[in-house]
Design a protein around this motif. Structure first.
Motif, PDB file in Angstrom:
ATOM      1  N   ALA A   1       0.838  -1.203   0.000  1.00 34.76           N
ATOM      2  CA  ALA A   1       0.000   0.000   0.000  1.00 34.76           C
ATOM      3  C   ALA A   1       0.874   1.253   0.000  1.00 34.76           C
ATOM      4  N   TRP A   2       1.933   1.262   0.834  1.00 32.34           N
ATOM      5  CA  TRP A   2       2.843   2.408   0.859  1.00 32.34           C
ATOM      6  C   TRP A   2       3.490   2.617  -0.506  1.00 32.34           C
ATOM      7  N   ALA A   3       3.942   1.550  -1.144  1.00 37.61           N
ATOM      8  CA  ALA A   3       4.655   1.655  -2.420  1.00 37.61           C
ATOM      9  C   ALA A   3       3.802   2.294  -3.505  1.00 37.61           C
ATOM     10  N   HIS A   4       2.491   2.163  -3.391  1.00 35.13           N
ATOM     11  CA  HIS A   4       1.615   2.780  -4.382  1.00 35.13           C
ATOM     12  C   HIS A   4       1.170   4.187  -3.977  1.00 35.13           C
ATOM     13  N   GLN A   5       1.504   4.588  -2.738  1.00 36.60           N
ATOM     14  CA  GLN A   5       1.208   5.933  -2.257  1.00 36.60           C
ATOM     15  C   GLN A   5       2.347   6.408  -1.352  1.00 36.60           C
TER      16      GLN A   5
END
Length: 143
Positions: free
Chosen positions: A24-28
């Motif tokens: 989730a972090w990697a996409h935001q």
């Protein structure tokens, strides 16, 4: 087509993120900027628990944190090779290299080539290149 990403609101424990949190972090990544993470966060997440997720993110050409994931792949490979595969299983690294050689783009095929070169010639290890992002910022095939 990528599955829709869930909104990322932060890590429950940033020094031990779950695969779902890392994804989730990697996409935001702007929600929790990399510079606000604990020191050496790249080294902390580059272990066996998250390497499958990091490989998935590195293979995703649309992932905003793709370069970070590739950087972690370099750390993981170097750590395994330099410890004579006491830190990480040789079989897992070999399978990752073979997968990338089949399905990866040029950046990942360069990584796979460099991993094979480091296995054959461990003296090619340079901390800056492998652990501080040099080979990600300036991609090149080692010879």
């Amino acid at each position: 087509m990528r599955a829709q990403q869930t909104a990322f609101s932060g890590f429950a424990n940033p020094v031990d993120p779950t695969p779902a949190e890392l994804r989730a972090w990697a996409h935001q990544p702007d929600v929790v900027p990399l510079h606000t993470m604990p020191p050496d966060w790249d080294l902390l997440v580059s272990g066996d628990h998250l390497i499958g997720t990091l490989l998935e993110l590195a293979l995703d050409r649309g992932c905003p944190a793709r370069r970070f994931a590739l950087h972690c792949l370099y750390i993981y490979a170097a750590d395994g090779i330099r410890t004579n595969f006491r830190a990480h299983p040789k079989r897992r690294l070999r399978k990752m290299v073979e997968s990338v050689e089949q399905d990866g783009d040029e950046l990942l095929r360069i990584w796979a080539h460099n991993v094979r070169m480091l296995i054959a010639r461990p003296e090619l290890f340079d901390y800056h290149d492998w652990c501080e992002g040099g080979l990600v910022r300036h991609p090149r095939r080692l010879s």
